[in-house]
Design a protein around this motif. Structure first.
Motif, PDB file in Angstrom:
ATOM      1  N   CYS A  57      37.109  27.285  31.368  1.00  0.00           N
ATOM      2  CA  CYS A  57      36.238  27.287  32.546  1.00  0.00           C
ATOM      3  C   CYS A  57      36.769  26.285  33.560  1.00  0.00           C
ATOM      4  O   CYS A  57      37.385  25.278  33.192  1.00  0.00           O
ATOM      5  CB  CYS A  57      34.826  26.893  32.120  1.00  0.00           C
ATOM      6  N   CYS A  90      30.039  31.190  29.793  1.00  0.00           N
ATOM      7  CA  CYS A  90      29.735  30.282  30.917  1.00  0.00           C
ATOM      8  C   CYS A  90      29.943  31.028  32.210  1.00  0.00           C
ATOM      9  O   CYS A  90      29.027  31.199  33.000  1.00  0.00           O
ATOM     10  CB  CYS A  90      30.577  29.014  30.900  1.00  0.00           C
ATOM     11  N   THR A 140      35.201  24.143  35.004  1.00  0.00           N
ATOM     12  CA  THR A 140      34.606  22.836  34.701  1.00  0.00           C
ATOM     13  C   THR A 140      35.521  22.018  33.787  1.00  0.00           C
ATOM     14  O   THR A 140      35.599  20.790  33.914  1.00  0.00           O
ATOM     15  CB  THR A 140      33.218  23.032  34.053  1.00  0.00           C
ATOM     16  N   HIS A 164      33.483  25.111  26.516  1.00  0.00           N
ATOM     17  CA  HIS A 164      32.071  25.464  26.331  1.00  0.00           C
ATOM     18  C   HIS A 164      31.848  26.974  26.456  1.00  0.00           C
ATOM     19  O   HIS A 164      30.793  27.410  26.886  1.00  0.00           O
ATOM     20  CB  HIS A 164      31.203  24.682  27.319  1.00  0.00           C
TER      21      HIS A 164
HETATM   22 ZN   LIG Z   1      31.750  26.559  32.465  1.00  0.00          ZN
END
Ligand SMILES: [Zn+2]
Ligand SMILES: [Zn+2]
Length: 339
Positions: free
Chosen positions: A45, A154, A47, A67
């Protein structure tokens, strides 16, 4: 086996300085109400990139990112009873919420005052094993294999929440700014629900992907869509796009910013960007209900993930390729057993 391989954030910095370090660490033991998962696939991701590069301050030394985790339950902690060993489950960004604050008790656990997040506060899935709270994992639709379902956890869920935050009417006109892992899943939900979707992205490859998924039009980031928009989602972490997207909204339109990180937004002109009841909103994490709702819809409409696979030993390369936009769609780490 008592040791495992993992990737952790060493000293955060630009991805070309290799902020991820490979290490051997102890296989974690599940506590009360927790499960240990043997990781089968972990999505990459944006992130994770923000964390590695220090845009998001690390919340601990050598935290293991990741995640979008698909794993098989490998050991049950004391009191854990929701799943059995061998079950396939998904673990996502929301690792834990307090359950008692004014947000948790009003259906808004995404705004919890004391949450923990997977791969930020607690170790995530760039590892052979991970420990998760059983109340926060998802059963996964059987119609998706490990690799296909990972990005849903996600990219898919957050994009879905962003779409709902635009309050797009049935058959509405949706603008999507930036077209990576999250956007290409969200677009499919919107199109399945009858929206006309216009995609603005600087990547020619992503424009092609958007058209193949049924987008009504594609253009460059700063292009005006061919019609005014009822809703728009900003996926690119670029604040400069905010006024561009607001200017393309019809009266009453809503712009939702999907990312956890955004560069500064330039000053807005009230008349050009906000008047006529246009709305600018952020999207913060998600509730477990969002996750369940999205996974159900994804299975029903047969969402397809455009995935680039990386072997576990290449996890840092996956982040580097994400940073340099070397692929379209979503990256997923697989092959956790080989060195
Ligand atoms: Zn994410
Ligand atoms: Zn709470």
């Amino acid at each position: 086996m008592t040791m495992m391989r993992a990737w952790a954030v060493g000293t955060p910095g630009r991805i070309d300085t290799r902020p991820l370090v490979a290490l051997d660490c102890e296989v974690p033991t599940p506590g009360t109400g927790q499960l240990r998962l043997r990781v089968r696939a972990c999505g990459v991701c944006r992130t994770d990139l923000h964390l590695a590069e220090g845009d998001l301050a690390p919340r601990g030394d050598l935290v293991i990112p990741g995640h979008e985790i698909v794993g098989l339950v490998d050991e049950l902690g004391p009191g854990a009873s929701r799943f059995a060993c061998g079950d396939r489950v998904g673990a996502a960004w929301l690792a834990h919420t307090c359950g008692t604050c004014r947000f948790c008790t009003s259906g808004r656990e995404n705004l919890c005052l004391d949450p923990t997040f997977t791969g930020w506060d607690v170790d995530g899935g760039y590892a052979q094993f991970v420990v998760v709270d059983e109340a926060f994992v998802y059963s996964l639709p059987e119609s998706f294999d490990d690799v296909a379902v990972a990005p849903l956890l996600c990219a898919g869920i957050i994009g879905y929440r962003a779409l709902r935050r635009t309050e797009l009417p049935r058959g509405g006109r949706l603008g999507i700014y930036g077209f990576g892992g999250s956007a290409h899943l969200t677009a499919q939900v919107a199109i399945a629900e009858g929206a006309r979707v216009h995609v603005m992205t600087r990547s020619p490859e992503s424009r092609e992907l958007a058209l193949s998924l049924g987008a009504s039009s594609v253009g460059d980031t700063n292009d005006a869509p061919p019609e005014l928009l009822d809703g728009a989602i900003l996926f690119a972490p670029v604040g400069d796009i905010v006024p561009v997207a607001l200017a393309s909204l019809d009266r009453g339109g809503v712009l939702a910013v999907a990312g956890i990180y955004l560069s500064d937004i330039p000053s807005l002109n009230y008349d050009r960007h906000l008047f006529q009841e246009r709305t600018l909103r952020s999207v913060t994490a998600n509730t477990r209900q969002d996750g369940q709702d999205f996974l159900e819809i994804a299975a029903r409409i047969g969402i397809t993930s455009t995935v680039h696979q990386y072997a576990f030993r290449e996890a840092d390369q996956a982040l580097s390729d994400l940073a340099h936009e070397r692929f379209s769609g979503a990256a997923v780490i697989v092959d956790f057993e080989s060195d």
